[in-house]
Design an enzyme around this catalytic site. Structure first.
Site, short mmCIF file in Angstrom:
data_model
loop_
_atom_site.label_atom_id
_atom_site.label_comp_id
_atom_site.label_asym_id
_atom_site.label_seq_id
_atom_site.Cartn_x
_atom_site.Cartn_y
_atom_site.Cartn_z
N CYS A 129 0.57 -1.09 0.11
CA CYS A 129 0.14 -0.14 0.57
C CYS A 129 0.80 1.28 -0.13
O CYS A 129 1.84 1.51 0.65
CB CYS A 129 -0.72 -0.25 0.86
SG CYS A 129 -2.42 -1.47 1.11
N THR A 130 0.26 2.19 -0.67
CA THR A 130 1.22 3.52 -0.70
C THR A 130 0.54 4.18 1.33
O THR A 130 0.04 4.59 1.38
CB THR A 130 0.30 4.60 -1.47
OG1 THR A 130 0.46 3.77 -2.54
CG2 THR A 130 1.30 5.78 -1.69
#
Length: 671
Positions: free
Chosen positions: A536-537
């Site tokens: 995930c960012t």
């Protein structure tokens, strides 16, 4: 003898007028409170029959304004009279209340009297005034009508015979003759010359010629009477009598008046409705001296005060939203940027590749700017971690495996504003470094064809995905098809927002680069075997809305720039100095190529990046290979490692770099 009592006008405002006033206020008047001409109308007096008693009940003496009031002309039915009006809208309720109504009224009455005395003109005798304040947020309209009429001194009186049916004075043949001529050409005021064979009708301005050989006792003056009261003629008669006293003083001490009220020929057994009387008044000392005027309308409580129309309960919610959503934008244009082209923004069709955190915030900001066509492309489903960060999703969207993100985001936009044209496409974008198995090639080809069609159908493409390689195919398509491509990417506390430059074959020498122009590494698989924090960012929660809003604001600035896609980047700034405005800027200011934001320092840095002739995303080599070979070329890029480097010549650059390193005489001493 009794004094003539006139039935005053009562305003009748149709809902269509308020709708058109809303349009006029937003699109035409804006912040102007200048006087505007309007058109109203009235017709012959009407009555209804009481079913129980059989008595005739007169209806109001109405002057109506409708949806065509702001048009220069409109088609009216027979026996309907157009009345010119002066309209003035105020921007605040305080201005409306504090307006100098006396001065406004006196100015209008002076103009009417001047047209009577100097021009012998009857066109302004029915002029009305209307002042308003339109509360467009609550759809409440405050308004006050005035129907200027001159008070006669001495007053007009009715002869001893009083008011009577016109049929007692005129024969059926004469009444029918008057009816036919008025039906052919309806006049608000007219003259009648009777004969045994019928009657002749002419305009009041022709008084001297028309009545040249007619005895004063046989001259009849008529008007379309909006009153249905048996003993009270309508308001227009006041100004007609004032006109006759001022222009024909010698003949107006006694006037034969025909109040015309028949809009249809009476059927067998029914009487004519028109009325007749002789009214008298001593001659005025100075017939050209302007008498006092009255005419402000009373409210339903009988007080001299404005009225209020509340249309909110009867307005369709969708229509209310459609009119209201752009109000803030138009207020901005009125007050600050008159040259802002909102229609260009509204007509721009936007394709959002990615319906995650960036996609949700970009969509909301686009809606705020008035964009009405937004499409999403995403292959994921809504998960339980999404709703708190992605404002188009709710907890219920996560249940049962989660709804497809693209379709769910589009549905949420329609809930927010039903007038939006939002669509979601559940599909994945093929990527370099992610080989496509033979069994999936046909599906990948269909996905590429759909993506190509979506690019053709939209004007702007936003790259909002969470991997580097997923942006490659959209970069190639955007450059090949000449679309505006906006790119946004997030770090932990930094972000990049940029617009891709135009294709080399359509650009000047100083061509701006794309997302890949700064790299000498072709896009490859960056997703496999990532740890949880890499999947995930990982970013500060406030960064995504900042980056998304910046991307949309950059787009709107670009749309307002005269060169559009080919807009040059602004000159570099010196230190921390603000860039000086330039004639080549957008009306919204600078249109930078790239913006790198640093949230830890709360700072934005504009950067200009030149295009690279060996770029794997936008170089002519790549674009021509795609245009010549189509999906076959794309399939090689997806499946074959090193293909893009070989195609663009980056592999030779690597070899040259390695050779240069080997030729260096390295100092191997300890220090």
């Amino acid at each position: 003898m009794p004094v003539v009592q006139f039935t005053p006008f009562s305003s009748l405002v149709q809902p269509a007028f308020w709708h058109d006033l809303t349009r006029m206020k937003i699109d035409v008047l804006q912040l102007s409170d200048e006087e505007v001409p309007v058109i109203g109308s009235y017709t012959t007096g009407r009555s209804i029959t009481d079913r129980e008693t059989g008595q005739e009940i007169p209806l109001g003496c109405n002057l109506a304004v409708g949806g065509e009031a702001f048009q220069k002309s409109s088609q009216l039915p027979a026996f309907s009279v157009a009345a010119s009006g002066i309209f003035k809208n105020y921007n605040t309720i305080e201005d409306f209340k504090a307006s100098d109504k006396t001065a406004f009224f006196n100015q209008a009455s002076e103009k009417i009297w001047d047209s009577i005395v100097t021009k012998k003109d009857t066109s302004l005798l029915n002029q009305f005034l209307l002042i308003t304040f339109a509360d467009l947020k609550k759809y409440r309209y405050y308004y006050w009508f005035s129907f200027p009429a001159f008070a006669s001194k001495p007053s007009w009186e009715i002869s001893e015979n009083g008011w009577k049916a016109a049929a007692e004075e005129l024969s059926p043949k004469q009444l029918t003759s008057v009816y036919n001529q008025l039906h052919e050409q309806t006049r608000p005021f007219f003259l009648v010359r009777l004969s045994e064979d019928g009657a002749e009708v002419a305009g009041v301005e022709e008084y001297d010629e028309f009545f040249a050989n007619v005895a004063p006792a046989s001259r009849t003056v008529g008007f379309i009477d909006p009153s249905a009261m048996a003993e009270n003629p309508g308001w227009p008669l006041r100004n007609l009598l004032a006109y006759l006293r001022a222009t024909h003083a010698a003949d107006s001490s006694s006037v034969r008046v025909l109040c015309w009220r028949d809009s249809e020929l009476p059927s067998a057994g029914k009487p004519w409705r028109s009325r007749f009387a002789i009214v008298t008044s001593p001659a005025a000392a100075d017939p050209t001296a302007k008498p006092s005027a009255v005419g402000w309308e009373k409210n339903p409580a009988g007080k001299l005060a404005p009225r209020m129309a509340d249309l909110a309960p009867m307005m369709d919610p969708t229509r209310l939203a459609d009119q209201a959503v752009d109000l803030n934008l138009k207020l901005m244009r009125w007050r600050i940027l008159p040259s802002l082209d909102l229609d260009k923004v509204a007509s721009t069709k936007c394709l959002l590749l990615g319906a995650g955190t960036l996609g949700c915030y970009v969509a909301r900001t686009l809606m705020g700017w008035g964009v009405r066509t937004i499409s999403f492309v995403d292959s994921a489903r809504v998960s339980f971690s999404n709703p708190v960060r992605q404002p188009l999703f709710e907890f219920e969207d996560c249940l049962n495996g989660g709804k497809p993100k693209a379709a769910c985001a589009a549905a949420s936009l329609k809930k927010i504003f039903p007038g939006i044209n939002a669509t979601g496409y559940d599909m994945s974008i093929p990527m370099p470094g992610h080989p496509i198995p033979p069994a999936s090639v046909e599906q990948a080809k269909k996905d590429v064809q759909l993506l190509e069609k979506l690019f053709d159908d939209h004007d702007v493409v936003f790259l909002l995905m969470d991997s580097r390689e997923s942006r490659w195919l959209p970069t190639v398509l955007g450059a090949a098809k000449g679309k505006i491509v906006m790119n946004a990417a997030l770090g932990f506390d930094t972000y990049l927002v940029m617009r891709h430059g135009a294709r080399a074959s359509t650009s000047s020498e100083n061509r701006l680069g794309c997302y890949y122009c700064n790299d000498i590494v072709a896009p490859a698989d960056s997703l496999t075997d990532r740890t949880l924090d890499q999947m995930c960012t990982v970013t500060r929660p406030g960064l995504a809305p900042i980056a998304a809003s910046t991307a949309v604001e950059l787009l709107v600035s670009l749309l307002q720039h005269p060169d559009g896609l080919h807009a040059a980047a602004p000159a570099p700034q010196k230190g921390n100095d603000l860039a000086e405005p330039s004639s080549s800027d957008s009306v919204l200011g600078l249109v930078p190529h790239q913006l790198r934001g640093y949230l830890a320092q709360f700072r934005n840095l504009p950067i200009t990046g030149a295009a690279y002739d060996k770029c794997t995303g936008c170089s002519e080599t790549v674009l021509k290979a795609y245009e010549e070979n189509g999906f076959d070329m794309l399939l090689k890029a997806f499946n074959e490692p090193g293909y893009l480097e070989f195609l663009t010549g980056l592999d030779k650059l690597y070899d040259e770099g390695d050779a240069a390193l080997e030729s260096v005489d390295w100092d191997e001493e300890e220090d």
